[in-house]
Design a protein around this motif. Structure first.
Motif, PDB file in Angstrom:
ATOM      1  N   ARG A  98       0.576  -1.290  -0.142  1.00  0.00           N
ATOM      2  CA  ARG A  98      -0.152  -0.214   0.022  1.00  0.00           C
ATOM      3  C   ARG A  98       1.058   1.641   0.223  1.00  0.00           C
ATOM      4  N   TYR A  99       2.109   1.445   0.942  1.00  0.00           N
ATOM      5  CA  TYR A  99       2.878   2.526   1.193  1.00  0.00           C
ATOM      6  C   TYR A  99       3.974   2.528   0.140  1.00  0.00           C
ATOM      7  N   LEU A 100       4.252   3.539  -0.589  1.00  0.00           N
ATOM      8  CA  LEU A 100       5.686   3.709  -1.253  1.00  0.00           C
ATOM      9  C   LEU A 100       6.219   4.831  -0.407  1.00  0.00           C
ATOM     10  N   LEU A 101       8.354   3.992   0.199  1.00  0.00           N
ATOM     11  CA  LEU A 101       9.108   4.567   0.156  1.00  0.00           C
ATOM     12  C   LEU A 101       9.215   5.264  -0.178  1.00  0.00           C
ATOM     13  N   LEU A 102       9.416   6.642  -0.187  1.00  0.00           N
ATOM     14  CA  LEU A 102      10.724   7.404  -0.999  1.00  0.00           C
ATOM     15  C   LEU A 102      11.995   8.094   0.085  1.00  0.00           C
ATOM     16  N   PRO A 103      13.297   7.140  -0.394  1.00  0.00           N
ATOM     17  CA  PRO A 103      14.380   7.745  -0.011  1.00  0.00           C
ATOM     18  C   PRO A 103      15.287   8.960  -0.503  1.00  0.00           C
ATOM     19  N   GLY A 104      15.005  10.040   0.116  1.00  0.00           N
ATOM     20  CA  GLY A 104      16.064  11.174  -0.742  1.00  0.00           C
ATOM     21  C   GLY A 104      17.498  11.789  -0.287  1.00  0.00           C
ATOM     22  N   LEU A 105      18.335  10.586  -1.763  1.00  0.00           N
ATOM     23  CA  LEU A 105      19.314  10.522  -1.612  1.00  0.00           C
ATOM     24  C   LEU A 105      20.466  11.571  -1.587  1.00  0.00           C
ATOM     25  N   ARG A 106      20.163  12.286  -1.091  1.00  0.00           N
ATOM     26  CA  ARG A 106      20.771  14.118  -0.959  1.00  0.00           C
ATOM     27  C   ARG A 106      20.484  14.525   0.436  1.00  0.00           C
ATOM     28  N   SER A 107      19.185  14.491   0.374  1.00  0.00           N
ATOM     29  CA  SER A 107      18.817  14.541   1.826  1.00  0.00           C
ATOM     30  C   SER A 107      18.413  13.652   3.161  1.00  0.00           C
ATOM     31  N   SER A 108      18.521  12.769   2.387  1.00  0.00           N
ATOM     32  CA  SER A 108      18.973  11.376   4.037  1.00  0.00           C
ATOM     33  C   SER A 108      16.991  11.169   4.468  1.00  0.00           C
ATOM     34  N   ASN A 109      16.253  11.791   3.981  1.00  0.00           N
ATOM     35  CA  ASN A 109      14.928  12.137   4.217  1.00  0.00           C
ATOM     36  C   ASN A 109      14.034  11.077   3.728  1.00  0.00           C
ATOM     37  N   ILE A 110      13.260  10.072   4.781  1.00  0.00           N
ATOM     38  CA  ILE A 110      12.758   9.729   3.493  1.00  0.00           C
ATOM     39  C   ILE A 110      10.605   9.699   3.558  1.00  0.00           C
ATOM     40  N   HIS A 111      10.574   9.764   2.546  1.00  0.00           N
ATOM     41  CA  HIS A 111       8.852  10.282   2.631  1.00  0.00           C
ATOM     42  C   HIS A 111       8.056   9.350   2.351  1.00  0.00           C
TER      43      HIS A 111
END
Length: 473
Positions: free
Chosen positions: A98-111
């Motif tokens: 159901r959920y898609l995890l989107l890592p930010g390669l530069r920010s290290s945030n994960i949305h």
């Protein structure tokens, strides 16, 4: 049949054959990033239903709440591997794809985005901040994730301190998305990281190597490349214990050992990995790992040579060599383990190999799009030379459709395509038994369709060839 079997997510497939027989995807999810980091990156939704009036068009768009993330790889919270272990709530309100995890390669945030109830309108569910990843797992620069039996396995290039290593794997909870811990209990000699995947029934995880953040995020560093400093090893681990077991070194000249594609057959003990470039001759290669007695080993099974070129036609990074390296940046293995797809980003080619005998691949198809020198146009726009090339590649579960996007990583795009890499996505049709590739002239979102962003990885509704690992034959 148990109540659980009736109510579990229908996209959790017990076997590869069940996945192949499932309904075809009607949507593709594509992450796209702003190289200038001035506006938000986005999770986009593309219509893949040929009978739809909006076929081949972007029909959904969700801006991130932040800027400067540089979305790269992403994936599902849960998939068919959940069937490997008991203890998951498989009811209608339990574990789902159901959920898609989107890592930010530069920010290290994960949305984290929720694709329910409207799969065309994903909504932000949660943001995991870089601080949590660093404090709880000791990592930064999240790159690739796979939904595993015990949680979400998130591979990271850097340590929690920032620009250097060791990189490794953070384990996240399937449902709450809390960062649980570092997955490794004993990393042995492993320092560089890139991808990780497994043979579930053999209790084996394999990991590969690229470089630390300082080695990759500002472009390819020639001194590091020629010095053999980028990753050139495979690592084999005890999956249940997180314990390093063995290193297989492909040789320092084999630079950047990237995408891992294990066999989908849960009883198999082999898979393929792509090597971006050889410093010996600028060729790229595909290696097959396999178990030999009680040890793991790897053999080169495909070599793709560089192509001679006029230095005047080459970017500064390549002009001294007078050649275009293939730059194999992604590979994908069909769910039936019969076809391997190889993206040659530098030369602008997608190659198809029959790997029914995995020790002896046989090329059976090829298409050209873009390329450093060729700039091959798409049939939907024959007068438009293309920059970039087939980069990320994703294959439908039934093996009949291949989707590619053209951007690699912001700084690397600019280095190899200094006049601009553009923005495009293409679809390629094939016969999964006989092979052969043909571009779909109806499917070509490009240019301003992407609102100035660069598309990167693709995930298909219900899963795809690189999303799931299966538990049963």
């Amino acid at each position: 049949m148990s109540e659980t079997a009736h109510t579990m997510d229908p996209t959790f497939y017990r076997s590869p054959s069940e996945a192949i027989a499932a309904p075809t995807e009607l949507l593709a999810y594509v992450v796209a990033f702003d190289r200038a980091a001035q506006k938000p990156d986005a999770l986009t939704v593309v219509d893949t239903d040929p009978s739809s009036e909006t076929y081949g068009q972007i029909v959904g768009w969700a801006d991130l709440p932040t800027v400067g993330d540089e979305l790269h790889h992403f994936g599902w919270n849960a998939c068919s591997s959940a069937l490997k272990h008991e203890g998951h709530d498989m009811g209608p309100d339990g574990l789902q794809r159901r959920y898609l995890l989107l890592p930010g390669l530069r920010s290290s945030n994960i949305h984290v985005y929720d694709t329910h109830p409207d799969p065309r309108s994903p909504v932000l569910h949660k943001t995991i901040e870089a601080k949590e990843l660093a404090e709880k797992a000791g990592y930064s620069r999240p790159h690739t994730l796979h939904c595993g039996p015990d949680g979400v396995f998130l591979t990271c290039l850097g340590s929690g301190d920032g620009d250097e290593g060791p990189g490794g794997i953070a384990l996240l909870d399937h449902a709450t998305f809390d960062v649980l811990r570092a997955w490794e209990t004993d990393r042995g000699p492993q320092y560089l990281h890139y991808d990780a995947w497994w043979h579930l029934n053999q209790n084996t995880l394999i990991s590969s190597e690229w470089g630390t953040p300082s080695m990759v995020e500002n472009g390819l560093v020639p001194e590091l490349l020629l010095g053999g400093k980028y990753g050139h090893q495979l690592h084999f681990w005890d999956l249940a214990e997180g314990r390093h077991l063995q290193t297989v070194d492909l040789g320092a000249e084999q630079q950047m050992v990237l995408e891992l594609r294990p066999s989908h057959d849960p009883e198999a003990t082999w898979g393929f990995v792509g090597v971006v470039v050889s410093t010996a001759d600028l060729s790229a290669s595909i290696w097959r790992w396999h178990r030999d007695g009680g040890e793991w080993t790897a053999d080169k099974v495909i070599t793709i040579p560089a192509e001679p070129a006029d230095p005047a036609d080459l970017p500064p990074a390549l002009a001294p060599f007078g050649a275009v390296p293939p730059l194999v940046t992604d590979i994908d293995l069909s769910v039936d383990d019969q076809m391997l797809y190889v993206s040659c980003w530098g030369t602008g080619e997608l190659k198809q190999y029959d790997v029914s005998d995995p020790a002896h691949p046989r090329e059976v198809g090829s298409v050209h799009l873009g390329g450093v020198v060729r700039k091959t146009a798409h049939p939907a726009a024959p007068g438009e030379p293309l920059a970039g090339g087939p980069q990320m590649v994703e294959v439908s579960r039934d093996g009949r459709r291949i989707y590619v996007t053209n951007s690699l990583y912001g700084a690397w795009d600019d280095q190899f395509f200094p006049s601009g890499v553009g923005s495009w996505m293409a679809k390629i049709d094939t016969d999964p038994a006989a092979g052969g590739l043909s571009l779909d002239a109806r499917f070509f979102p490009r240019g301003e369709d992407w609102r100035g962003l660069r598309p990167h990885q693709v995930r298909l509704q219900g899963g795809d060839a690189s999303s799931d690992s299966y538990c049963y034959r």
